[in-house]
Write a protein that holds these residues in place. Structure first.
Motif: not given
Lengths: 249, 269
Positions: B153-154, B156-157, B161, B175, B202, B204
């Protein structure tokens, strides 16, 4: 060092104001009887501020206090824009004098609602009116910050002087903060902090509660306190400074 | 235009390198020109899994520093000629890479390959950021357990960004969720997160579920990517991933506990 057992803090409350139009106690009593008879439960133990602004002659302050306490109001103090000397005299008699807030913009709404009532009783000696005292300046000023998509672990979103709307989920390890309300149209698994600058009316809404922490105006719950509504659509609000959760549907 | 695919996870030991090797080889077996890049500078592993560790002369850092040309550093796979490997350096650390030069290398590779598969190091530091920065697509490798899911998850962030696409405001990185070491039996017993649980957290799209398999360890030690083991369930699951990467719709397999037939029960199969 601050005292551990007590703490003084400024807060704002909505108080009822009783406007006196005569100093004749018999007239006031007669109108109060009528008024209270309309809704005895509504007026029971209601804190009341007495405005002497519209009085042309002086009144027996002690008698006014006794009178309204007879009707089961809780007497708070006197108010009204009067000369300094009169204010001083009221205080010397042992009554508190309450100043209304200078910013009257936020008050407009509440006074408007009561206008009809006011005109209906205009010829009478008593006018009840709801007045908000010391309105927090940020009230009603909030706009929305809208975030589309999931807020991932490690991300932090802050809606400064705004409400926060999240169209998506807030992952565990993510943090959403707003000075206003927080709406999560998805699962709330991370932390949500509403009313971050101190706003006791802030609320938090989510479609699915699995949060690590929710906080409103500094009152917080960890997930262990949320068992009751875990996995449901829930909103949080403060009642008497206590964080409370309620089911959305 | 080459498709740059980063295989990433955040957490270590979830199967990034195994998956990179399988996916790289699988795409090459389909006739595509593929280059596999090991971004794990200092912890060179991809060459071992690919079975070409004895053929490493120059590495990625040499190319970055202009000490070798790409042609000198690229190792051609002996099994599939359309596959090349750009190994990591074992003696340097992750600071040896810089965005500008990595970009130049990727651009050069993009002219002669269809797919560039980047095997990312674990973590969220400079090395992992470098691996995902230029990516067009990301395969987020995740084990069905909470810490791995949290780390994914981290990442994906970060993809949303910190990548080049995010910085330039281009279309975001595509993704894909790759669930590895999946054991339907343990899911059934409530010891492991299910596919649905992970997808829910998640959110995705799923590109594959690789079952926990003895074949993976065997393949790694032999330097033969598990996708070559067409008998094994893991090998077959990676084949399905390749089909999906190439745009085919393939049903997911190995999600449920296999029911043993009466015969195999009788004969202890």
């Amino acid at each position: 060092m601050a005292d551990a057992s007590i703490e003084f803090k400024g807060s704002s409350f909505t108080l009822s104001v009783l406007h006196l139009r005569t100093s004749n106690l018999a007239d006031i009593r007669a109108d109060l009887v009528k008024k209270v008879a309309q809704a005895p439960d509504f007026f029971y133990l209601v804190p009341l501020v007495v405005s002497i602004e519209k009085l042309e002659s002086s009144v027996d302050y002690q008698a006014v206090k006794t009178l309204i306490e007879e009707f089961n109001f809780v007497f708070v103090g006197f108010t009204g824009s009067v000369v300094k000397e009169q204010r001083k005299r009221i205080r010397e008699l042992g009554f508190s004098f309450v100043n209304t807030a200078k910013t009257n913009t936020a008050i407009t709404n509440t006074t408007k609602i009561n206008t009809s009532e006011k005109t209906a009783t205009a010829d009478k000696s008593v006018v009840t009116e709801t007045k908000t005292i010391a309105v927090p300046p940020q009230c009603n000023l909030y706009t929305d910050k809208v975030h589309r998509g999931q807020i991932r672990s490690g991300q932090q979103i802050y809606a400064k002087d705004q409400n926060l709307v999240v169209i998506g989920s807030v992952s565990a390890g993510a943090e959403v903060i707003a000075d206003g309300n927080i709406h999560v149209y998805g699962s709330l698994r991370g932390r949500a902090i509403a009313g971050a600058k101190g706003h006791h009316k802030a609320q938090i809404y989510c479609q699915n509660l699995e949060a690590e922490l929710v906080s409103i105006n500094g009152n917080y719950w960890l997930s262990e306190s949320m068992e009751q509504n875990w996995g449901s659509p829930v909103y949080f609000h403060l009642t008497d400074s206590e964080l409370t959760s309620s089911k959305l549907i | 235009m080459a498709r740059i695919i980063v295989v990433t996870s955040g957490k270590g030991g979830v199967g990034k390198t195994t998956s990179s090797a399988a996916i790289g080889l699988g795409l090459a077996l389909k006739g595509h020109k593929v280059v596999l890049i090991d971004f794990d500078i200092g912890l060179r592993n991809l060459d071992l899994i690919m079975g070409c560790e004895r053929r490493v002369v120059y590495d990625f850092v040499n190319v970055i520093n202009g000490e070798a040309t790409l042609n000198q550093a690229l190792i051609k796979d002996k099994r599939v000629s359309s596959l090349s490997i750009l190994p990591a350096s074992q003696t340097r650390d992750k600071d040896a890479l810089n965005k500008e030069n990595v970009g130049k290398v990727l651009e050069e590779l993009g002219q002669s390959f269809d797919f560039i598969v980047c095997d990312s190091p674990a973590g969220i530091e400079a090395g992992a950021m470098m691996a995902l920065y230029y990516a067009d697509e990301a395969i987020v490798t995740t084990n069905p357990e909470v810490s791995s899911v949290r780390d994914s998850d981290r990442i994906l962030g970060m993809l949303a960004s910190r990548s080049r696409r995010a910085e330039l405001g281009l279309e975001p990185i595509k993704e894909h969720l790759l669930l590895t070491r999946y054991s339907p039996k343990r899911v059934e017993e409530g010891e492991m997160l299910s596919v649905e649980d992970v997808e829910d957290i998640l959110s995705i799209p799923l590109i594959g579920v690789i079952p926990e398999s003895q074949a993976v360890l065997k393949a790694s030690n032999a330097g033969e990517p598990v996708i070559l083991d067409t008998e094994s369930d893991a090998g077959q699951a990676y084949q399905d991933v390749i089909e999906r990467l190439l745009g085919e719709t393939v049903a997911f397999r190995f999600l449920n506990v296999e029911k043993k037939s009466i015969l195999s029960r009788l004969f202890g199969g």
